[in-house]
Design a protein around this motif. Sequence first.
Motif, mmCIF file in Angstrom:
data_model
loop_
_atom_site.group_PDB
_atom_site.id
_atom_site.type_symbol
_atom_site.label_atom_id
_atom_site.label_comp_id
_atom_site.label_asym_id
_atom_site.label_seq_id
_atom_site.Cartn_x
_atom_site.Cartn_y
_atom_site.Cartn_z
ATOM 1 N N LYS A 56 47.576 38.941 23.375
ATOM 2 C CA LYS A 56 46.898 37.790 23.980
ATOM 3 C C LYS A 56 47.880 36.853 24.679
ATOM 4 O O LYS A 56 47.653 36.462 25.841
ATOM 5 C CB LYS A 56 46.084 37.021 22.931
ATOM 6 N N GLU A 57 48.954 36.472 24.036
ATOM 7 C CA GLU A 57 49.921 35.553 24.653
ATOM 8 C C GLU A 57 50.589 36.196 25.869
ATOM 9 O O GLU A 57 50.811 35.525 26.883
ATOM 10 C CB GLU A 57 50.950 35.071 23.637
ATOM 11 N N LYS A 58 50.921 37.489 25.773
ATOM 12 C CA LYS A 58 51.496 38.197 26.924
ATOM 13 C C LYS A 58 50.500 38.217 28.078
ATOM 14 O O LYS A 58 50.873 38.057 29.243
ATOM 15 C CB LYS A 58 51.871 39.630 26.551
ATOM 16 N N TYR A 59 49.209 38.420 27.757
ATOM 17 C CA TYR A 59 48.181 38.448 28.798
ATOM 18 C C TYR A 59 48.048 37.079 29.465
ATOM 19 O O TYR A 59 47.942 36.984 30.684
ATOM 20 C CB TYR A 59 46.828 38.886 28.224
ATOM 21 N N ILE A 60 48.073 36.031 28.666
ATOM 22 C CA ILE A 60 47.986 34.676 29.226
ATOM 23 C C ILE A 60 49.136 34.422 30.189
ATOM 24 O O ILE A 60 48.942 33.893 31.294
ATOM 25 C CB ILE A 60 47.934 33.623 28.106
ATOM 26 N N LYS A 61 50.342 34.818 29.821
ATOM 27 C CA LYS A 61 51.494 34.637 30.726
ATOM 28 C C LYS A 61 51.321 35.484 31.978
ATOM 29 O O LYS A 61 51.544 35.002 33.094
ATOM 30 C CB LYS A 61 52.800 34.987 30.025
ATOM 31 N N ARG A 89 56.768 39.306 42.820
ATOM 32 C CA ARG A 89 56.460 38.609 41.559
ATOM 33 C C ARG A 89 55.373 39.318 40.763
ATOM 34 O O ARG A 89 55.230 39.079 39.567
ATOM 35 C CB ARG A 89 56.044 37.163 41.843
ATOM 36 N N LEU A 90 54.616 40.208 41.422
ATOM 37 C CA LEU A 90 53.577 40.944 40.724
ATOM 38 C C LEU A 90 53.955 42.401 40.485
ATOM 39 O O LEU A 90 53.142 43.185 40.006
ATOM 40 C CB LEU A 90 52.255 40.868 41.501
ATOM 41 N N HIS A 91 55.176 42.756 40.807
ATOM 42 C CA HIS A 91 55.647 44.119 40.571
ATOM 43 C C HIS A 91 55.652 44.382 39.063
ATOM 44 O O HIS A 91 56.009 43.508 38.272
ATOM 45 C CB HIS A 91 57.059 44.299 41.143
ATOM 46 N N SER A 120 48.624 33.885 34.125
ATOM 47 C CA SER A 120 49.073 32.604 34.674
ATOM 48 C C SER A 120 50.048 32.812 35.825
ATOM 49 O O SER A 120 49.959 32.141 36.862
ATOM 50 C CB SER A 120 49.729 31.753 33.585
ATOM 51 N N ASP A 121 50.976 33.742 35.648
ATOM 52 C CA ASP A 121 51.926 34.049 36.720
ATOM 53 C C ASP A 121 51.197 34.611 37.938
ATOM 54 O O ASP A 121 51.488 34.242 39.070
ATOM 55 C CB ASP A 121 52.982 35.040 36.237
ATOM 56 N N ALA A 122 50.246 35.499 37.695
ATOM 57 C CA ALA A 122 49.483 36.088 38.802
ATOM 58 C C ALA A 122 48.634 35.031 39.507
ATOM 59 O O ALA A 122 48.518 35.040 40.737
ATOM 60 C CB ALA A 122 48.609 37.228 38.287
ATOM 61 N N LYS A 150 46.782 32.040 44.275
ATOM 62 C CA LYS A 150 46.468 30.749 44.877
ATOM 63 C C LYS A 150 47.377 30.466 46.066
ATOM 64 O O LYS A 150 46.950 29.887 47.060
ATOM 65 C CB LYS A 150 46.546 29.654 43.827
ATOM 66 N N GLU A 151 48.621 30.907 45.981
ATOM 67 C CA GLU A 151 49.552 30.726 47.101
ATOM 68 C C GLU A 151 49.050 31.447 48.352
ATOM 69 O O GLU A 151 49.271 30.993 49.465
ATOM 70 C CB GLU A 151 50.930 31.259 46.693
ATOM 71 N N TYR A 152 48.358 32.568 48.162
ATOM 72 C CA TYR A 152 47.853 33.365 49.279
ATOM 73 C C TYR A 152 46.411 33.025 49.654
ATOM 74 O O TYR A 152 45.791 33.742 50.430
ATOM 75 C CB TYR A 152 47.992 34.855 48.979
ATOM 76 N N GLY A 153 45.857 31.954 49.099
ATOM 77 C CA GLY A 153 44.561 31.486 49.562
ATOM 78 C C GLY A 153 43.416 31.485 48.575
ATOM 79 O O GLY A 153 42.324 31.007 48.900
ATOM 80 N N ALA A 154 43.597 32.028 47.370
ATOM 81 C CA ALA A 154 42.520 31.984 46.381
ATOM 82 C C ALA A 154 42.242 30.538 45.998
ATOM 83 O O ALA A 154 43.166 29.725 45.882
ATOM 84 C CB ALA A 154 42.890 32.789 45.137
ATOM 85 N N LEU A 155 40.984 30.208 45.811
ATOM 86 C CA LEU A 155 40.611 28.854 45.400
ATOM 87 C C LEU A 155 40.875 28.638 43.922
ATOM 88 O O LEU A 155 41.322 27.573 43.515
ATOM 89 C CB LEU A 155 39.126 28.603 45.704
ATOM 90 N N LYS A 156 40.556 29.654 43.116
ATOM 91 C CA LYS A 156 40.848 29.581 41.686
ATOM 92 C C LYS A 156 40.769 30.963 41.074
ATOM 93 O O LYS A 156 40.148 31.872 41.629
ATOM 94 C CB LYS A 156 39.929 28.616 40.952
ATOM 95 N N MET A 157 41.416 31.075 39.927
ATOM 96 C CA MET A 157 41.397 32.310 39.151
ATOM 97 C C MET A 157 41.034 31.911 37.729
ATOM 98 O O MET A 157 41.642 30.994 37.167
ATOM 99 C CB MET A 157 42.765 32.981 39.202
ATOM 100 N N VAL A 158 40.017 32.575 37.169
ATOM 101 C CA VAL A 158 39.533 32.246 35.830
ATOM 102 C C VAL A 158 39.687 33.473 34.941
ATOM 103 O O VAL A 158 39.273 34.571 35.314
ATOM 104 C CB VAL A 158 38.046 31.802 35.878
ATOM 105 N N GLU A 159 40.283 33.276 33.773
ATOM 106 C CA GLU A 159 40.473 34.338 32.781
ATOM 107 C C GLU A 159 39.750 33.934 31.506
ATOM 108 O O GLU A 159 39.947 32.827 31.005
ATOM 109 C CB GLU A 159 41.961 34.527 32.471
ATOM 110 N N CYS A 160 38.907 34.814 30.985
ATOM 111 C CA CYS A 160 38.113 34.508 29.795
ATOM 112 C C CYS A 160 38.358 35.560 28.724
ATOM 113 O O CYS A 160 38.196 36.752 28.972
ATOM 114 C CB CYS A 160 36.629 34.480 30.161
#
Length: 117
Positions: free
Chosen positions: A16-21, A91-93, A24-26, A31-41
């Motif tokens: 869970k903590e690894k997934y959150i990181k 950064r997503l490699h 969050s990094d992703a 967002k830098e490339y134009g996404a308005l928001k990203m939601v993780e549940c």
Amino acid sequence: MSYIDGFVAAVPTANKEKYIKHASDAAAVFKEYGALKMVECWGDDVPEGETTSFPMVVKCQPEETVVFSWIEWPSRAIRDHAMPKIMDDPRLHPDVNPMPFDGKRLIYGGFETIVAG
């Protein structure tokens, strides 16, 4: 109206903590490339179904938790323009930001928003 990329995955509960990181990094990159928001549940009331269910569709194992996520974009055109750049972003490699789950069981798709309340 906005455009949505939706995702469902089975993540080892111990990660869970690894997934959150990872998420969050992703999110910062998206967002830098134009996404308005990203939601993780993180699933906490995700019942097994008899015919189909979130756990069934991702072949969730007892030691895993279902995650439901979405990315909101201003439009499909902006998403389509950004996605190749995002996939090439170092950064997503996987060596930098590895997926802490089995990506082969990730379910995803793009959706046109038709009602927003």
